[in-house]
Design a protein around this motif. Sequence first.
Motif, PDB file in Angstrom:
ATOM      1  N   HIS A 125     -34.718 -23.513 -17.045  1.00  0.00           N
ATOM      2  CA  HIS A 125     -33.921 -22.435 -16.895  1.00  0.00           C
ATOM      3  C   HIS A 125     -32.725 -22.645 -15.545  1.00  0.00           C
ATOM      4  CE1 HIS A 125     -37.224 -20.680 -18.880  1.00  0.00           C
ATOM      5  NE2 HIS A 125     -36.311 -19.368 -18.768  1.00  0.00           N
ATOM      6  N   PHE A 126     -32.830 -23.785 -14.992  1.00  0.00           N
ATOM      7  CA  PHE A 126     -31.850 -23.854 -14.141  1.00  0.00           C
ATOM      8  C   PHE A 126     -30.792 -25.259 -14.376  1.00  0.00           C
ATOM      9  CE2 PHE A 126     -34.990 -21.412 -11.822  1.00  0.00           C
ATOM     10  CZ  PHE A 126     -34.089 -20.776 -11.029  1.00  0.00           C
ATOM     11  N   PRO A 127     -29.634 -24.877 -14.200  1.00  0.00           N
ATOM     12  CA  PRO A 127     -28.834 -26.052 -14.591  1.00  0.00           C
ATOM     13  C   PRO A 127     -28.672 -26.881 -13.511  1.00  0.00           C
ATOM     14  CG  PRO A 127     -27.314 -24.118 -13.790  1.00  0.00           C
ATOM     15  CD  PRO A 127     -28.679 -23.837 -13.785  1.00  0.00           C
ATOM     16  N   SER A 128     -28.059 -28.134 -13.657  1.00  0.00           N
ATOM     17  CA  SER A 128     -28.144 -29.405 -12.717  1.00  0.00           C
ATOM     18  C   SER A 128     -27.649 -28.893 -11.303  1.00  0.00           C
ATOM     19  CB  SER A 128     -27.499 -30.674 -13.060  1.00  0.00           C
ATOM     20  OG  SER A 128     -27.214 -31.588 -12.207  1.00  0.00           O
ATOM     21  N   GLU A 129     -26.667 -28.174 -11.203  1.00  0.00           N
ATOM     22  CA  GLU A 129     -25.773 -27.641  -9.796  1.00  0.00           C
ATOM     23  C   GLU A 129     -26.925 -26.965  -8.995  1.00  0.00           C
ATOM     24  OE1 GLU A 129     -24.047 -25.133 -13.210  1.00  0.00           O
ATOM     25  OE2 GLU A 129     -24.492 -27.354 -12.866  1.00  0.00           O
ATOM     26  N   SER A 130     -27.970 -26.252  -9.637  1.00  0.00           N
ATOM     27  CA  SER A 130     -28.744 -25.325  -8.788  1.00  0.00           C
ATOM     28  C   SER A 130     -30.482 -25.754  -9.181  1.00  0.00           C
ATOM     29  CB  SER A 130     -28.607 -24.056  -9.164  1.00  0.00           C
ATOM     30  OG  SER A 130     -29.085 -23.757 -10.456  1.00  0.00           O
ATOM     31  N   ARG A 131     -30.778 -26.832  -9.884  1.00  0.00           N
ATOM     32  CA  ARG A 131     -31.805 -27.421  -9.996  1.00  0.00           C
ATOM     33  C   ARG A 131     -32.602 -27.711  -8.707  1.00  0.00           C
ATOM     34  NH1 ARG A 131     -31.202 -30.387 -14.991  1.00  0.00           N
ATOM     35  NH2 ARG A 131     -31.304 -28.802 -16.134  1.00  0.00           N
ATOM     36  N   GLY A 132     -32.059 -28.587  -7.880  1.00  0.00           N
ATOM     37  CA  GLY A 132     -32.615 -29.121  -6.646  1.00  0.00           C
ATOM     38  C   GLY A 132     -33.031 -27.909  -5.860  1.00  0.00           C
ATOM     39  N   ARG A 133     -32.315 -26.818  -5.556  1.00  0.00           N
ATOM     40  CA  ARG A 133     -32.791 -25.930  -4.896  1.00  0.00           C
ATOM     41  C   ARG A 133     -33.925 -25.265  -5.381  1.00  0.00           C
ATOM     42  NH1 ARG A 133     -28.602 -21.087  -3.708  1.00  0.00           N
ATOM     43  NH2 ARG A 133     -28.805 -21.135  -5.908  1.00  0.00           N
ATOM     44  N   ALA A 134     -33.934 -24.807  -6.525  1.00  0.00           N
ATOM     45  CA  ALA A 134     -35.044 -24.258  -7.251  1.00  0.00           C
ATOM     46  C   ALA A 134     -36.548 -24.895  -7.149  1.00  0.00           C
ATOM     47  CB  ALA A 134     -34.812 -23.834  -8.771  1.00  0.00           C
ATOM     48  N   MET A 135     -36.235 -26.293  -7.470  1.00  0.00           N
ATOM     49  CA  MET A 135     -37.493 -27.227  -7.473  1.00  0.00           C
ATOM     50  C   MET A 135     -38.168 -27.519  -5.974  1.00  0.00           C
ATOM     51  SD  MET A 135     -36.772 -29.907 -10.341  1.00  0.00           S
ATOM     52  CE  MET A 135     -36.813 -29.474 -11.996  1.00  0.00           C
ATOM     53  N   GLY A 136     -36.981 -27.382  -5.054  1.00  0.00           N
ATOM     54  CA  GLY A 136     -37.382 -27.323  -3.592  1.00  0.00           C
ATOM     55  C   GLY A 136     -38.223 -26.197  -3.189  1.00  0.00           C
ATOM     56  N   THR A 137     -37.677 -24.998  -3.606  1.00  0.00           N
ATOM     57  CA  THR A 137     -38.143 -23.713  -3.213  1.00  0.00           C
ATOM     58  C   THR A 137     -39.702 -23.758  -3.799  1.00  0.00           C
ATOM     59  OG1 THR A 137     -36.162 -22.538  -3.295  1.00  0.00           O
ATOM     60  CG2 THR A 137     -38.030 -21.431  -3.738  1.00  0.00           C
ATOM     61  N   ALA A 138     -39.871 -24.176  -5.183  1.00  0.00           N
ATOM     62  CA  ALA A 138     -41.471 -24.319  -5.514  1.00  0.00           C
ATOM     63  C   ALA A 138     -42.266 -25.123  -4.860  1.00  0.00           C
ATOM     64  CB  ALA A 138     -41.231 -24.863  -6.934  1.00  0.00           C
ATOM     65  N   PHE A 139     -41.702 -26.350  -4.541  1.00  0.00           N
ATOM     66  CA  PHE A 139     -42.426 -27.407  -3.568  1.00  0.00           C
ATOM     67  C   PHE A 139     -42.883 -26.666  -2.143  1.00  0.00           C
ATOM     68  CE2 PHE A 139     -40.083 -31.068  -5.870  1.00  0.00           C
ATOM     69  CZ  PHE A 139     -41.024 -30.947  -6.664  1.00  0.00           C
TER      70      PHE A 139
END
Length: 384
Positions: A125-139
């Motif tokens: 659901h998240f493209p490369s340009e926002s994927r890191g922020r989304a995964m970091g939030t889940a972590f």
Amino acid sequence: MRRPSPQTAALLVTALAFHVDMLLYYLLVPLLPRYARELDLNPMKVGILFGSYAVALLLATFPVAILTDRYGRRAPMLWGLAGLAATTLVFAVSKQYWLLVVARFLQGAAGAATWLPGMALLADHFPSESRGRAMGTAFAAANLGVLIGPPLSGLLDQHAGPAAPFVFGAGLVALDAAGRAFLLPEVEAERGPRLPFRQLLANPVIRLFAGAMALGSGLWALLESTLPLDMDQRLGLNASMIGLCFAASALAHTFTSPLMGRLSDRIGRVKVLRMGLVLAVILLPLPVLLPRPWMVVLAMMGLGSTASFIMSPCSPAVADQVERQGSSSFASAFSILNLAYSVGLMIGPLVGGVLVQGLGLPVALSLCALTFGGYLSATRRFTV
């Protein structure tokens, strides 16, 4: 009530699932003395109890990844939730050691069915340009469970009895169930060709970040297995103060994880990883060299942030590589990271224990710091 956007729904479901999974994992920690007394557990039995989670996690990782990439994210997450509910109830009523081991084993399998589909859902659901922020939030949500779990369990045990933490956990599982059942999409997008594990492992970027994940988890396990004794003997800290030192580290990791994920979106995954490796070289020996407890706390917070620099870019970097090959086999790729994480958790304390016994803690941590420096040189030819 308006349904959230698919991106928001994916992040809410995954963050809640990770938070509940880690909080339930750590509910057992403060209850160990009680179980040890009531069930007459020796250190080997305690080790088997805790190790059963890791064994199940490793055994379930690849089958869950294959099922997730073949049949979608929703079904494995719901299966994992059913397993989590069962283990929580078994913990609440168990009066026998073998039942505790079975529950812990099932909890590990349920963890695999939570983390792999959850990370794949975010990658979908998240493209490369926002994927890191989304995964970091889940972590960060998962780390919050690590912080809350032990003190909450101890408080509930003290005032309401040993079953109370798991009854509370059952309530969280019900909340998690509502999120997974109502927010996960019924129909999922076409995932493209499934990439075999051999092809994924042939990708040098995936191998680089799998190694980084092993180093990051090994760093965490190394600190947990070596520093408490030094804090006790050299600085005279009691158990509560030692716990606060590690809580400070976990808190720093929690807050910096989404920031480092977002930074990797903006400047590149390898650049953030390099920063973390440099920080590890500098900071790793400090907790055993600094003379004051408050200095050690600051160093521990620095190391918690260092773990975010090293680990937060790993999942989005691997997802980017899968996407570039025209596939959505994210769960299979994340299973490689999962394996690397588990290897780091197992090897970190073993290597640390051998080095500490032979060379002493300051020299041991300095040598481990040089390992991070050596890995830094391995990133020179990468630009992602």
